[in-house]
Design a protein around this motif. Sequence first.
Motif, mmCIF file in Angstrom:
data_model
loop_
_atom_site.group_PDB
_atom_site.id
_atom_site.type_symbol
_atom_site.label_atom_id
_atom_site.label_comp_id
_atom_site.label_asym_id
_atom_site.label_seq_id
_atom_site.Cartn_x
_atom_site.Cartn_y
_atom_site.Cartn_z
ATOM 1 N N ALA A 198 0.926 -1.283 0.134
ATOM 2 C CA ALA A 198 -0.126 0.253 -0.039
ATOM 3 C C ALA A 198 0.889 1.262 -0.125
ATOM 4 C CB ALA A 198 -0.896 0.118 1.178
ATOM 5 N N GLY A 199 1.915 1.273 0.280
ATOM 6 C CA GLY A 199 3.043 2.522 0.410
ATOM 7 C C GLY A 199 3.665 2.820 -0.764
ATOM 8 N N GLY A 200 3.474 1.642 -1.803
ATOM 9 C CA GLY A 200 4.253 1.929 -3.009
ATOM 10 C C GLY A 200 5.607 1.196 -3.090
ATOM 11 N N LEU A 201 5.958 0.287 -2.146
ATOM 12 C CA LEU A 201 6.932 -0.298 -2.312
ATOM 13 C C LEU A 201 7.052 -1.664 -2.772
ATOM 14 C CD1 LEU A 201 10.016 -0.443 -1.106
ATOM 15 C CD2 LEU A 201 9.299 -1.552 0.786
ATOM 16 N N VAL A 202 7.921 -1.919 -3.877
ATOM 17 C CA VAL A 202 7.925 -3.442 -4.491
ATOM 18 C C VAL A 202 8.417 -4.474 -3.464
ATOM 19 C CG1 VAL A 202 8.673 -4.516 -6.362
ATOM 20 C CG2 VAL A 202 7.896 -2.090 -6.754
ATOM 21 N N THR A 203 7.671 -5.284 -3.101
ATOM 22 C CA THR A 203 8.250 -6.371 -2.142
ATOM 23 C C THR A 203 8.433 -7.719 -2.752
ATOM 24 O OG1 THR A 203 5.836 -7.139 -1.919
ATOM 25 C CG2 THR A 203 6.663 -5.331 -0.242
ATOM 26 N N LEU A 204 8.050 -7.995 -3.901
ATOM 27 C CA LEU A 204 8.239 -8.894 -4.772
ATOM 28 C C LEU A 204 8.586 -8.690 -6.336
ATOM 29 C CD1 LEU A 204 8.537 -12.177 -4.697
ATOM 30 C CD2 LEU A 204 6.126 -12.292 -5.407
ATOM 31 N N SER A 205 9.540 -9.251 -6.790
ATOM 32 C CA SER A 205 9.491 -9.138 -8.313
ATOM 33 C C SER A 205 10.199 -10.485 -8.746
ATOM 34 C CB SER A 205 10.697 -8.179 -8.547
ATOM 35 O OG SER A 205 11.808 -8.242 -8.183
ATOM 36 N N SER A 206 9.487 -10.894 -9.843
ATOM 37 C CA SER A 206 10.080 -12.340 -10.661
ATOM 38 C C SER A 206 11.323 -12.085 -11.356
ATOM 39 C CB SER A 206 8.766 -12.631 -11.558
ATOM 40 O OG SER A 206 8.794 -11.852 -12.618
ATOM 41 N N ASP A 207 11.785 -13.253 -11.806
ATOM 42 C CA ASP A 207 13.200 -12.975 -12.584
ATOM 43 C C ASP A 207 12.945 -12.200 -13.727
ATOM 44 O OD1 ASP A 207 14.474 -14.364 -10.501
ATOM 45 O OD2 ASP A 207 14.318 -16.397 -11.606
ATOM 46 N N ARG A 208 11.697 -12.632 -14.406
ATOM 47 C CA ARG A 208 11.550 -11.919 -15.817
ATOM 48 C C ARG A 208 11.503 -10.408 -15.535
ATOM 49 N NH1 ARG A 208 12.495 -11.484 -20.917
ATOM 50 N NH2 ARG A 208 10.731 -10.752 -22.251
ATOM 51 N N ALA A 209 10.689 -9.905 -14.345
ATOM 52 C CA ALA A 209 10.318 -8.630 -14.074
ATOM 53 C C ALA A 209 11.740 -7.995 -13.881
ATOM 54 C CB ALA A 209 9.355 -8.367 -13.084
ATOM 55 N N VAL A 210 12.839 -8.546 -13.186
ATOM 56 C CA VAL A 210 13.965 -8.191 -13.037
ATOM 57 C C VAL A 210 14.832 -7.793 -14.226
ATOM 58 C CG1 VAL A 210 16.291 -8.455 -12.038
ATOM 59 C CG2 VAL A 210 14.030 -9.120 -10.773
ATOM 60 N N THR A 211 14.627 -8.543 -15.205
ATOM 61 C CA THR A 211 15.376 -8.610 -16.561
ATOM 62 C C THR A 211 14.773 -7.267 -17.219
ATOM 63 O OG1 THR A 211 15.583 -10.917 -16.627
ATOM 64 C CG2 THR A 211 15.738 -9.477 -18.631
ATOM 65 N N LEU A 212 13.312 -7.422 -17.323
ATOM 66 C CA LEU A 212 12.718 -6.205 -17.973
ATOM 67 C C LEU A 212 12.887 -4.717 -17.487
ATOM 68 C CD1 LEU A 212 9.240 -7.701 -18.950
ATOM 69 C CD2 LEU A 212 11.000 -7.479 -20.607
ATOM 70 N N LEU A 213 13.216 -4.774 -16.113
ATOM 71 C CA LEU A 213 13.421 -3.441 -15.253
ATOM 72 C C LEU A 213 14.896 -3.352 -15.322
ATOM 73 C CD1 LEU A 213 10.948 -4.124 -12.244
ATOM 74 C CD2 LEU A 213 10.862 -2.520 -14.110
ATOM 75 N N GLY A 214 15.810 -3.940 -16.038
ATOM 76 C CA GLY A 214 17.131 -3.521 -16.276
ATOM 77 C C GLY A 214 17.909 -4.158 -15.225
ATOM 78 N N GLY A 215 17.628 -5.203 -14.354
ATOM 79 C CA GLY A 215 18.401 -5.529 -13.441
ATOM 80 C C GLY A 215 18.247 -5.297 -11.808
ATOM 81 N N GLN A 216 17.164 -4.167 -11.933
ATOM 82 C CA GLN A 216 16.731 -3.820 -10.720
ATOM 83 C C GLN A 216 15.657 -4.824 -10.035
ATOM 84 O OE1 GLN A 216 16.450 0.867 -10.615
ATOM 85 N NE2 GLN A 216 15.937 0.564 -12.559
ATOM 86 N N SER A 217 15.684 -5.027 -8.655
ATOM 87 C CA SER A 217 14.610 -5.913 -8.156
ATOM 88 C C SER A 217 14.198 -5.386 -6.815
ATOM 89 C CB SER A 217 15.702 -7.493 -7.721
ATOM 90 O OG SER A 217 16.721 -7.223 -6.954
#
Length: 530
Positions: free
Chosen positions: A234-253
């Motif tokens: 609810a505070g806008g903090l990303v608490t979980l990211s999949s491996d594919r998401a990390v790749t699409l986000l340029g390595g940020q997790s």
Amino acid sequence: MTRRRPNLQGRLVRLHLIVLCAMTALLVGVQTAQLYGEARERLGERALTASRIVAKLPVVVQGTTRGTQNAGLNAQVNLLREEAGADFIVVGNARGIRLAHPVPERLGKPMEGGDNEQPLAGQEVVSVARGSLGLSVRGKVPVWAGGVPGTRVVGVVSTGYLMPQVWHLVGSALISLLPWFVLALGLGTVGAVWAARRLRAEILNLEPEQIAALARQQRAVLAALREGVLAVDAGGLVTLSSDRAVTLLGGQSAPAPLATLWPELALLTGGHPVARAQNLEITLRGQPVLVNLEPLEGGGFVAGFRDRAEALALAEELTHARGFVDVLRAQTHEYQNRLHVLSGLLQLDRSEEALRVLNAEIHADAQFRQLLRDVQVPRLVALLAGKRERAQELGIDFQITEGSHLGPHWERHADTLVSAVGNLTENAFEALAGQPGLVTVTVGEDPDGMQVEVEDSGPGIAETLRDTLFNRGASSKGEGRGYGLHGVHARVQGLGGTLRHTRRGPLTVFQLSLPQPLPHRPTDPSEVTA
């Protein structure tokens, strides 16, 4: 009053005990089967030993040699049976007729069980068979003439123990093992309690309801697309990211603020509760992506996303499959109609007219193939042939412009051509709305590239759609339409081509142009492999 459920420790102990009892029951079953086999083998050996002793007695040798009834023989054999503890000892002559039996009324009758063949052939055997006294384990030996093995077989001796004796031995053995089974259950119970306490400590003393709350979040994550997945609180903090998401986000997790990882998504979802949404088109690092949003209880959401190009490729594959199904159905329908006509003419003895109809069909097919002889992209030719059958089913005049041609080097763009021409011709069929009309396809090429034109005599494109016809979801045919032309347009643009429409007199014309393919590298996305 609502009954309170046992805590985690109580439930785990109960489950452990159920499993332990099931394992114990299984072991008892296995042990019973093993003991049964051992008891049967032991009684068989005992029966065989008794039969050997009886078969060597002079009175038995003499009695079986004569082959007739002898009261003294029966009395002596029954006395030996009591001393051996056997349920029966039966002596038979060479023909299997009883000379000695525990039941006097059955003397002189054939031996039962069907297992005399080996003993009468000079072999000893242990078998389980059903005789006149019931199912039993029996040991059978031959009686030799003069009591000398290897001579002539003059009879057979069968000593047996009925099955209740076998189960009596098994029961006695199991009773002796009972204390060990009880001990195993006791130790298992103690171990279950210890394991439950240890497990509860490992999961930070959480109860199932608390674990279920965490599981709901995980299920929501799985409910999103299986490509890139982000869980945001609810505070806008990303608490979980999949491996594919990390790749699409340029390595940020995760963990990280959504505004840092994906500003466009943070701007879209910030400042208000997130509602469930499907296929939102936004940008990620300058590339268009499709996003699904799934809200979480208590605030926050799960976002699943993937590259729009991948989604369009999947949509094209589905469009191809649906088109091929329609083509095959149309071909089947048309061929059935033709076969019915020919069958009817032949049944009416109008063979000459049937021959004329058949020749007309062959001539029409030959003419159509002749028009496509210079189009050297087999998949495109096959599509046009199928569309011809579809048009005949709909009552539409479908024509190929004479002189149409296309070189074999366009095969590398076959997927794009099939998708584009298939969509354009199907849209032309739908534009006629079931009314008779004309659809014409022209295929050609020049030094600059290739061109395809699809004309139809329909009413044309609505004024409200002319400027947005190639936009995603733009359609006058209702909800869920307007994706085919959008996908074709995006794919054609990706190859450096153009797709446009115009009105030529009473005809609506769609024009597709592609530049000459470069020979040194693949230019069709369908040819690029991962």
